[in-house]
Enzyme design. Structure first.
Site: not given
Lengths: 204, 204
Positions: B68, B162
């Site tokens: 990520e 998220e």
């Protein structure tokens, strides 16, 4: 603002006045950095008390204070224009202003126009920076909206360009700001580009 | 990746496989947090070596790893898609992919379309988050451009929403992510809004 912080800030205000400066701004409300806990109500109260004293002394010296809204990783005190204005209201001194920075606003605000409008008459200083802190116009910041709002607001103050590259900035300073990448190497070219970019955007 | 980190990551891969998961991603390449110094060439080499070993074991277990790209305050290792791809190239395993997050891309990338295009065939996972980590569409992230690029890319993987609010997230976790503000209080409303937002954007 701790007692030690208050003393340092008073020294900075007096130093600024000695240099003939009429403005002192930035993260002047607490130490800059990634905090480990949320600001407590008592912590906020200490901040307001300390800044109120410093604002009084600054006023005597003809210095305006700017509270810079910075992103969550640099402060747990003031991340948004709305929070800066709330401090200004609680301090209750007319020489404390909002210091707005597009780099931080791009993370924390609902939008660039909203940030400028919320600052309103309290806007005292502007930092123009790109989302990744490199060349203006090469990142995510919505500059057309920002400058359009700034023009509409009637703001007549300073507009300062800020940018950092690990190539040029000192290692300690770069690390404190988390500047890991070389965004540029030629400072003169960068500055010339920024001046032209801002001039075009503001139509000056 | 330190030796201890490598052991932990191997345990995580084996735990994921036991749970029947085929994907493990995030900041799996070093401890997450604000670093004090730039990544050194030796540090990068350690990362590549450790991840290469872990990727080999993950492959045996049918697990894909996602690197990520997160913002500068959460890592000094991988802040951009380009850096993630450079690691993937050096690791040389086909089960290591780019994990792209719009919240971080809004800070670090040149633009949303560029980020998706640079990930290309290596795109393995997508996090959709707003610039201030609140409701989608209420911040700075250029979602129209992002989703348009994602559709064009032919990406068929997972898209995960998220968001964080100090109201709901545990104090320790909130602090590690610098979540100081209440962006929302009703998780169900937030999730329903995100599902509709993403569905509309992707035309599904």
């Amino acid at each position: 603002v701790s007692a030690a912080g208050e003393t340092l800030l008073l020294q900075a205000v007096e130093g600024a006045a000695k240099l003939g400066s009429t403005y002192l701004g930035g993260v002047i409300f607490s130490a800059m950095g990634k905090y480990q806990v949320q600001l407590s109500p008592a912590g906020r109260e200490n901040c307001v008390k300390g800044l109120t004293k410093v604002a009084h002394r600054a006023k005597e010296l003809g210095v305006t204070l700017g509270l810079e809204a910075v992103n969550r990783y640099e402060s747990n005190v003031i991340n948004t224009v709305a929070q800066a204005r709330s401090f200004i209201e609680d301090i209750g001194a007319d020489n404390v202003k909002v210091h707005l920075d597009t780099y931080h606003a791009n993370i924390e605000e609902r939008g660039m126009a909203q940030a400028v409008e919320e600052a309103g008459e309290d806007l005292g200083y502007v930092h123009v920076g790109e989302s990744h802190r490199g060349y203006l116009g090469t990142g995510s910041v919505d500059f057309p909206t920002f400058f359009s709002a700034l023009k509409s607001s009637g703001y007549q103050g300073v507009v300062t360009f800020e940018s950092f590259s690990s190539r040029v900035v000192s290692p300690d300073f770069a690390s404190s700001l988390a500047i890991w990448r070389d965004m540029w190497s030629d400072g003169d070219d960068l500055a010339g580009h920024a001046k032209a970019f801002i001039g075009t955007a503001l139509g000056i």
